[in-house]
Design a protein around this motif. Structure first.
Motif, PDB file in Angstrom:
ATOM      1  N   VAL A  49      70.458  41.107  49.905  1.00  0.00           N
ATOM      2  CA  VAL A  49      69.995  41.077  48.519  1.00  0.00           C
ATOM      3  C   VAL A  49      71.172  41.073  47.553  1.00  0.00           C
ATOM      4  O   VAL A  49      71.122  40.455  46.490  1.00  0.00           O
ATOM      5  CB  VAL A  49      69.046  42.257  48.255  1.00  0.00           C
ATOM      6  N   PRO A  55      66.184  44.084  44.264  1.00  0.00           N
ATOM      7  CA  PRO A  55      65.494  42.982  44.934  1.00  0.00           C
ATOM      8  C   PRO A  55      64.873  41.936  44.016  1.00  0.00           C
ATOM      9  O   PRO A  55      64.434  40.891  44.496  1.00  0.00           O
ATOM     10  CB  PRO A  55      64.405  43.701  45.741  1.00  0.00           C
ATOM     11  N   GLY A  62      73.237  37.109  46.082  1.00  0.00           N
ATOM     12  CA  GLY A  62      72.595  37.211  47.388  1.00  0.00           C
ATOM     13  C   GLY A  62      73.141  36.170  48.352  1.00  0.00           C
ATOM     14  O   GLY A  62      73.621  35.110  47.939  1.00  0.00           O
ATOM     15  N   ALA A  84      68.255  37.054  45.539  1.00  0.00           N
ATOM     16  CA  ALA A  84      67.903  38.226  46.343  1.00  0.00           C
ATOM     17  C   ALA A  84      67.066  37.766  47.535  1.00  0.00           C
ATOM     18  O   ALA A  84      65.854  38.017  47.595  1.00  0.00           O
ATOM     19  CB  ALA A  84      67.143  39.251  45.506  1.00  0.00           C
ATOM     20  N   LYS A  86      65.162  37.324  51.042  1.00  0.00           N
ATOM     21  CA  LYS A  86      64.478  38.314  51.881  1.00  0.00           C
ATOM     22  C   LYS A  86      64.019  37.670  53.182  1.00  0.00           C
ATOM     23  O   LYS A  86      64.851  37.290  53.983  1.00  0.00           O
ATOM     24  CB  LYS A  86      63.340  38.957  51.086  1.00  0.00           C
ATOM     25  N   ASP A  99      63.281  33.615  48.008  1.00  0.00           N
ATOM     26  CA  ASP A  99      64.283  34.145  47.073  1.00  0.00           C
ATOM     27  C   ASP A  99      63.597  34.439  45.738  1.00  0.00           C
ATOM     28  O   ASP A  99      63.600  33.606  44.830  1.00  0.00           O
ATOM     29  CB  ASP A  99      65.404  33.132  46.899  1.00  0.00           C
TER      30      ASP A  99
END
Length: 288
Positions: A49, A55, A62, A84, A86, A99
């Protein structure tokens, strides 16, 4: 929610699983708020992140790290320039990553971005599950929506919307192709009641929700182990995270691990359980 809801509540008295799993484990340092792990053959990808655990921040710090199967970092900044990132999944040579409010795809050979699909109204895109080579499910913890994405047409539709107050926002996703189920675990972004472990029968046109276990918490990742048990990560209370194991009958065990800070989107590769410890900037690799 307009769709009919059925709750198949199973008793789940919680016990602690033994023996300790740390004998054959490795704590890997050097990350920046690692959120998700995805293993593709001998390659391991970790989404970061960023330096600050934010987040939802569109701060362009990121990135995706690449490791070998032993946990050695090959390239910390394998893919850069994200906000960020994930949840991740791989189809062919493309790594798909969510993202914040965009689903992105990157060619794993040259690292170039080859796919981009903004999700209108998205708040907190969190995980990806692959149904087939053309179809993804994408969770949005902030809106409660699980989107169904058509990669070929570059479009999407609302597959189901969860009542966040009742179930938590959908976080981790997992497809059981044998039983045609889509599992999800809930995370309450407000932090009130916590989320649940539920599944949707993919053969059911009504997309009825079934509750698998009565555990409730700030649930994040979900994966199968070698015995077909579900492993679920929970942030717990006061950053004392735990990993649950849930068998086919809904019986719950807690893995015998020390409390960890922010166990997020876990992955089981058939031999090893990978746990990103998001608030510790580490990834724990356990032979399991």
């Amino acid at each position: 929610m307009k769709k009919m809801i059925a709750l198949a509540i199973l008793s789940s008295s919680i016990v602690f699983a033994n023996p300790t799993l740390l004998t054959n484990s490795k704590d890997i340092s050097g990350f920046n708020s690692p959120e998700s792990v995805y293993v593709d053959g001998k390659n391991v990808y970790v989404s970061n992140v960023g330096v600050e655990l934010q987040p939802l921040a569109k701060d362009n710090d990121g990135f995706i790290s690449k490791l070998d199967i032993n946990g050695k970092i090959i390239e910390k900044h394998f893919i850069d320039g994200m906000n960020a990132p994930k949840g991740m999944s791989v189809i062919g040579n493309t790594l798909y990553v969510v993202d914040i409010d965009v689903l992105k795809g990157f060619n794993l050979k040259n690292k170039k971005q080859v796919f981009s699909l903004p999700i209108k109204g998205a708040i907190f895109l969190n995980d990806i599950a692959v149904l087939d080579n053309n179809t993804l499910f994408v969770s949005d913890t902030g809106t409660g929506i699980i989107h169904q994405v058509n990669l070929k047409n570059k479009d999407y539709k609302n597959f189901v919307t969860l009542d966040i107050k009742q179930y938590g926002g959908p976080n981790g996703l997992l497809i059981d192709k044998k039983n045609q189920r889509l599992y999800t675990v809930g995370y309450d972004p407000i932090g009130n009641a916590g989320g649940l472990v539920i599944y949707i029968d993919l053969k059911d046109k009504n997309h009825t929700l079934h509750m698998l276990s009565d555990i409730r918490g700030q649930l994040d990742g979900i994966t199968f182990d070698s015995k077909g048990n579900l492993l679920v990560s929970s942030w717990g209370e006061n950053l004392k995270g735990i990993i649950y194991s849930i068998d086919k009958n809904g019986k719950v065990k807690v893995l015998d691990l020390p409390a960890m800070k922010g166990p997020a989107d876990i992955f089981y590769d058939g031999k090893n359980l990978w746990i990103p410890k998001m608030a510790e900037n580490k990834v724990l690799k356990i032979q399991y």
